[in-house]
Scaffold this motif. Structure first.
Motif, PDB file in Angstrom:
ATOM      1  N   GLN A  99      79.848 -57.980 -12.694  1.00 41.33           N
ATOM      2  CA  GLN A  99      80.371 -57.816 -14.056  1.00 41.33           C
ATOM      3  C   GLN A  99      79.898 -58.928 -14.984  1.00 41.33           C
ATOM      4  OE1 GLN A  99      82.177 -54.949 -14.965  1.00 41.33           O
ATOM      5  NE2 GLN A  99      81.398 -55.746 -16.887  1.00 41.33           N
ATOM      6  N   GLN A 100      79.911 -60.159 -14.488  1.00 43.42           N
ATOM      7  CA  GLN A 100      79.461 -61.291 -15.308  1.00 43.42           C
ATOM      8  C   GLN A 100      78.003 -61.117 -15.719  1.00 43.42           C
ATOM      9  OE1 GLN A 100      77.367 -64.078 -13.630  1.00 43.42           O
ATOM     10  NE2 GLN A 100      76.917 -64.673 -15.723  1.00 43.42           N
ATOM     11  N   LEU A 101      77.142 -60.736 -14.778  1.00 47.36           N
ATOM     12  CA  LEU A 101      75.726 -60.564 -15.090  1.00 47.36           C
ATOM     13  C   LEU A 101      75.506 -59.400 -16.048  1.00 47.36           C
ATOM     14  CD1 LEU A 101      74.303 -61.362 -11.571  1.00 47.36           C
ATOM     15  CD2 LEU A 101      73.712 -62.577 -13.681  1.00 47.36           C
ATOM     16  N   LYS A 102      76.230 -58.311 -15.849  1.00 51.72           N
ATOM     17  CA  LYS A 102      76.104 -57.173 -16.776  1.00 51.72           C
ATOM     18  C   LYS A 102      76.536 -57.580 -18.180  1.00 51.72           C
ATOM     19  CE  LYS A 102      76.749 -53.490 -13.406  1.00 51.72           C
ATOM     20  NZ  LYS A 102      77.709 -52.498 -12.879  1.00 51.72           N
ATOM     21  N   ASP A 103      77.656 -58.277 -18.269  1.00 48.76           N
ATOM     22  CA  ASP A 103      78.166 -58.703 -19.579  1.00 48.76           C
ATOM     23  C   ASP A 103      77.231 -59.713 -20.253  1.00 48.76           C
ATOM     24  OD1 ASP A 103      80.391 -57.099 -19.150  1.00 48.76           O
ATOM     25  OD2 ASP A 103      81.738 -58.780 -18.698  1.00 48.76           O
ATOM     26  N   ASP A 104      76.734 -60.669 -19.499  1.00 49.67           N
ATOM     27  CA  ASP A 104      75.937 -61.760 -20.076  1.00 49.67           C
ATOM     28  C   ASP A 104      74.495 -61.358 -20.386  1.00 49.67           C
ATOM     29  OD1 ASP A 104      78.191 -63.307 -19.818  1.00 49.67           O
ATOM     30  OD2 ASP A 104      77.309 -64.744 -18.409  1.00 49.67           O
ATOM     31  N   VAL A 105      73.838 -60.651 -19.447  1.00 54.31           N
ATOM     32  CA  VAL A 105      72.400 -60.384 -19.627  1.00 54.31           C
ATOM     33  C   VAL A 105      71.985 -58.944 -19.360  1.00 54.31           C
ATOM     34  CG1 VAL A 105      71.683 -62.787 -19.246  1.00 54.31           C
ATOM     35  CG2 VAL A 105      71.860 -61.233 -17.298  1.00 54.31           C
ATOM     36  N   GLY A 106      72.923 -58.080 -18.961  1.00 54.54           N
ATOM     37  CA  GLY A 106      72.611 -56.667 -18.815  1.00 54.54           C
ATOM     38  C   GLY A 106      71.936 -56.250 -17.523  1.00 54.54           C
TER      39      GLY A 106
END
Length: 152
Positions: free
Chosen positions: A31-38
């Protein structure tokens, strides 16, 4: 046929904690990676492996093995990364069956953007939660599990 060796209370506690922690950490990192950089956690790990590889490229089958992922699943992920311009593919001139995944300059820039937030969350969720002794025990124990499973 021998009776199964059922898990005792402490073994069951360890197993459930391992399964839950692994799933929860992976979900939060994803979730963090999706939110931050997609990108997904798996896609991030693909980019990390390619960055660390000689010439920033790996044979697809070796990359799938390194990530403990199916070849077809990896092919899909590489396709997604290729569409985003983060990875390219190349054929091997000496082996027509071999295909290499290659990290692009855009893929390197993506890692530079993604890594700080990812590492901060890894620290928050796991590294900084454990004492140095617990961290050593975790690394030793899971290292032994990995060693035995790879030997099979």
């Amino acid at each position: 046929m021998t009776a199964p060796r059922w898990l005792d209370e402490e073994e069951r506690r360890a197993w459930y904690a391992f399964v839950a922690a692994g799933a929860l950490i992976d979900r939060r990192l994803d979730q963090q990676l999706k939110d931050d950089v997609g990108i997904t956690h798996l896609q991030y790990e693909i980019l990390v492996r390619l960055e660390a590889a000689p010439d920033r490229e790996m044979r697809m089958s070796a990359l799938a093995d390194a990530l403990f992922h199916t070849k077809s699943g990896l092919t899909y992920q590489i396709g997604q990364l290729e569409k985003a311009g983060l990875v390219s593919r190349r054929s091997c001139p000496s082996d027509t069956r071999a295909v290499y995944a290659v990290l692009t300059a855009a893929g390197r820039r993506m890692l530079e953007r993604a890594a700080p937030g990812h590492v901060a969350l890894v620290r928050e969720l796991l590294i900084d939660v454990l004492t140095p002794e617990q961290l050593t025990s975790l690394a030793d124990g899971l290292g032994e599990v990995n060693r035995r499973m790879r030997a099979d």
